[in-house]
Design a protein around this motif. Structure first.
Motif, PDB file in Angstrom:
ATOM      1  N   ASP A 249       0.807  -1.218   0.000  1.00 43.99           N
ATOM      2  CA  ASP A 249       0.000   0.000   0.000  1.00 43.99           C
ATOM      3  C   ASP A 249       0.839   1.267   0.000  1.00 43.99           C
ATOM      4  O   ASP A 249       0.315   2.358   0.177  1.00 43.99           O
ATOM      5  CB  ASP A 249      -0.920   0.029   1.233  1.00 43.99           C
ATOM      6  CG  ASP A 249      -1.993  -1.043   1.184  1.00 43.99           C
ATOM      7  OD1 ASP A 249      -2.227  -1.584   0.090  1.00 43.99           O
ATOM      8  OD2 ASP A 249      -2.566  -1.350   2.233  1.00 43.99           O
ATOM      9  N   ASN A 250       2.143   1.159  -0.194  1.00 46.41           N
ATOM     10  CA  ASN A 250       3.013   2.328  -0.108  1.00 46.41           C
ATOM     11  C   ASN A 250       3.909   2.485  -1.321  1.00 46.41           C
ATOM     12  O   ASN A 250       5.002   3.040  -1.225  1.00 46.41           O
ATOM     13  CB  ASN A 250       3.862   2.250   1.171  1.00 46.41           C
ATOM     14  CG  ASN A 250       3.056   2.557   2.413  1.00 46.41           C
ATOM     15  OD1 ASN A 250       2.643   3.691   2.608  1.00 46.41           O
ATOM     16  ND2 ASN A 250       2.817   1.544   3.221  1.00 46.41           N
ATOM     17  N   GLU A 251       3.482   1.977  -2.440  1.00 42.72           N
ATOM     18  CA  GLU A 251       4.185   2.149  -3.705  1.00 42.72           C
ATOM     19  C   GLU A 251       5.642   1.685  -3.623  1.00 42.72           C
ATOM     20  O   GLU A 251       6.511   2.184  -4.320  1.00 42.72           O
ATOM     21  CB  GLU A 251       4.123   3.618  -4.154  1.00 42.72           C
ATOM     22  CG  GLU A 251       2.698   4.123  -4.357  1.00 42.72           C
ATOM     23  CD  GLU A 251       2.637   5.596  -4.711  1.00 42.72           C
ATOM     24  OE1 GLU A 251       3.702   6.257  -4.628  1.00 42.72           O
ATOM     25  OE2 GLU A 251       1.547   6.067  -5.076  1.00 42.72           O
ATOM     26  N   GLY A 252       5.883   0.744  -2.758  1.00 40.90           N
ATOM     27  CA  GLY A 252       7.195   0.125  -2.701  1.00 40.90           C
ATOM     28  C   GLY A 252       8.303   0.987  -2.155  1.00 40.90           C
ATOM     29  O   GLY A 252       9.476   0.675  -2.330  1.00 40.90           O
ATOM     30  N   ARG A 253       7.997   2.069  -1.468  1.00 39.96           N
ATOM     31  CA  ARG A 253       9.065   3.005  -1.125  1.00 39.96           C
ATOM     32  C   ARG A 253       9.970   2.493  -0.009  1.00 39.96           C
ATOM     33  O   ARG A 253      11.096   2.949   0.126  1.00 39.96           O
ATOM     34  CB  ARG A 253       8.484   4.363  -0.756  1.00 39.96           C
ATOM     35  CG  ARG A 253       7.646   4.407   0.511  1.00 39.96           C
ATOM     36  CD  ARG A 253       7.202   5.859   0.776  1.00 39.96           C
ATOM     37  NE  ARG A 253       6.431   5.994   2.001  1.00 39.96           N
ATOM     38  CZ  ARG A 253       5.114   5.951   2.056  1.00 39.96           C
ATOM     39  NH1 ARG A 253       4.428   5.739   0.949  1.00 39.96           N
ATOM     40  NH2 ARG A 253       4.475   6.112   3.201  1.00 39.96           N
ATOM     41  N   TYR A 254       9.494   1.591   0.839  1.00 36.73           N
ATOM     42  CA  TYR A 254      10.339   1.106   1.917  1.00 36.73           C
ATOM     43  C   TYR A 254      11.287   0.005   1.443  1.00 36.73           C
ATOM     44  O   TYR A 254      12.432  -0.040   1.833  1.00 36.73           O
ATOM     45  CB  TYR A 254       9.478   0.581   3.072  1.00 36.73           C
ATOM     46  CG  TYR A 254       8.806   1.684   3.852  1.00 36.73           C
ATOM     47  CD1 TYR A 254       9.530   2.448   4.750  1.00 36.73           C
ATOM     48  CD2 TYR A 254       7.459   1.960   3.678  1.00 36.73           C
ATOM     49  CE1 TYR A 254       8.929   3.472   5.462  1.00 36.73           C
ATOM     50  CE2 TYR A 254       6.842   2.978   4.387  1.00 36.73           C
ATOM     51  CZ  TYR A 254       7.587   3.728   5.274  1.00 36.73           C
ATOM     52  OH  TYR A 254       6.984   4.738   5.967  1.00 36.73           O
ATOM     53  N   GLY A 255      10.817  -0.907   0.663  1.00 34.46           N
ATOM     54  CA  GLY A 255      11.646  -1.995   0.187  1.00 34.46           C
ATOM     55  C   GLY A 255      11.613  -3.208   1.095  1.00 34.46           C
ATOM     56  O   GLY A 255      10.983  -3.214   2.147  1.00 34.46           O
ATOM     57  N   ALA A 256      12.307  -4.246   0.667  1.00 33.44           N
ATOM     58  CA  ALA A 256      12.361  -5.464   1.474  1.00 33.44           C
ATOM     59  C   ALA A 256      13.050  -5.194   2.809  1.00 33.44           C
ATOM     60  O   ALA A 256      12.600  -5.638   3.863  1.00 33.44           O
ATOM     61  CB  ALA A 256      13.077  -6.559   0.699  1.00 33.44           C
ATOM     62  N   ILE A 257      14.166  -4.457   2.778  1.00 23.58           N
ATOM     63  CA  ILE A 257      14.895  -4.057   3.980  1.00 23.58           C
ATOM     64  C   ILE A 257      14.864  -2.532   4.073  1.00 23.58           C
ATOM     65  O   ILE A 257      15.164  -1.835   3.103  1.00 23.58           O
ATOM     66  CB  ILE A 257      16.363  -4.524   3.933  1.00 23.58           C
ATOM     67  CG1 ILE A 257      16.454  -6.046   3.814  1.00 23.58           C
ATOM     68  CG2 ILE A 257      17.130  -4.021   5.152  1.00 23.58           C
ATOM     69  CD1 ILE A 257      16.027  -6.803   5.038  1.00 23.58           C
TER      70      ILE A 257
END
Length: 319
Positions: A249-257
């Motif tokens: 839900d956050n357009e991938g901005r955080y990432g896996a780590i």
């Protein structure tokens, strides 16, 4: 519901075991507790075959609570709808100042709760008050939203010896809370399989840890590193996991780590499968400091070169 006229009362335990050395329990069942169904304090050399705590609606504090004890073995723990929001929930190890809990084995815990679900914490005790904990648990958290003040499954202040603990953690509503959090632990080893959570796993100011397993389908990132701002460094750790469907839900901005600003990571090894799927935009996003960190047998395929490692932090990573 049980006595004292409410859904939760801290001291209204159904059964309290105190000051016992040598306790054998068969099959015990409790329904609709107000406090803890089974409360253990200053109890050593305990063997329990089957402890069940259930309710048709959310009530009470914990299915099983351990304040002080040594050499305790539980074959099966069942906790269903125990723990209102903000309470630990199904299983709780929580020594107070001067208490110690060690050599606890839980072979199979099945927990369903809107509360934390599972807690091993020295928040009210000394740093070295919890050690040698070996637990296998399956935790399902129902409608545990941010608005209910219900935190993740907690591991706090555990010292060396808490190896071979296995957790399957699932939440069952779209607005969910974090899967689990490791806070100021030293020497913890966990296998965790976490699905449908906000952030999958939070790691705060911890050392000498190994985490294996998988995290699938998170609102934010899969693994978040953070600090309480006390100058502590998270160091000498291994994250060997499969991380999929991060940041839905956050357009991938955080990432896996994701390493949060102000957080220092020193000598952390990242291994496993973080390869790109349909949600995550970044493999590793660093906004803090990463020193002497390593990528070992790590799959980051599918990300563009500029998105394998991103962020504005100071990054020192070797492959």
């Amino acid at each position: 519901l049980n006595s004292w006229g409410g859904r939760v009362q801290e001291y209204a335990h159904s059964i309290a075991f105190r000051n016992i050395d040598g306790l054998n329990l068969g099959k015990l069942y409790d329904v609709d507790p107000c406090g803890d169904s089974f409360y253990f304090n200053a109890t050593d050399n305990v063997k329990a075959e089957f402890l069940s705590s259930t309710s048709s609606e959310d009530c009470g504090r914990n299915g099983v609570s351990i304040i002080d004890g040594d050499y305790m073995e539980f074959d099966t723990i069942i906790s269903t709808n125990i723990g209102v929001a903000g309470m630990p929930g199904g299983f709780d190890i929580e020594p107070n100042k001067g208490d110690h809990v060690s050599n606890v084995t839980v072979h199979n815990a099945i927990i369903h709760s809107i509360a934390t679900g599972f807690q091993v914490s020295n928040a009210y005790g000394e740093y070295s008050s919890i050690k040698d904990i070996d637990i296998t648990a399956h935790v399902t958290r129902a409608h545990a939203s941010r608005n209910l003040s219900s935190f993740a499954n907690i591991f706090q202040g555990i010292t060396k010896g808490s190896a071979n603990s296995v957790f399957d953690i699932t939440t069952v509503q779209n607005e969910v809370s974090d899967g689990a959090v490791i806070i100021r632990c030293d020497g913890i080893e966990l296998e965790m399989n976490i699905s449908n959570s906000d952030r999958g796993l939070y790691i705060i100011d911890s050392q000498n840890f190994v985490v294996t397993g998988s995290i699938n389908d998170t609102v934010d990132g899969s693994v978040h590193f953070a600090t309480y701002g006390t100058g502590d460094t998270t160091s000498n750790g291994v994250i060997n996991m499969t991380l999929k469907n991060s940041d839905r839900d956050n357009e991938g901005r955080y990432g896996a780590i994701y390493n949060q600003g102000g957080t220092v990571l020193n000598n952390i090894t990242f291994s496993g499968d973080y390869s790109k799927d349909v949600t995550a935009a970044n493999g590793i996003r660093n906004e803090g400091t990463m020193v002497n960190c390593k990528l070992v047998n790590l799959d980051l395929s599918g990300f563009s070169d500029e998105n394998v490692i991103t962020g504005n932090g100071s990054t020192n990573i070797t492959d």
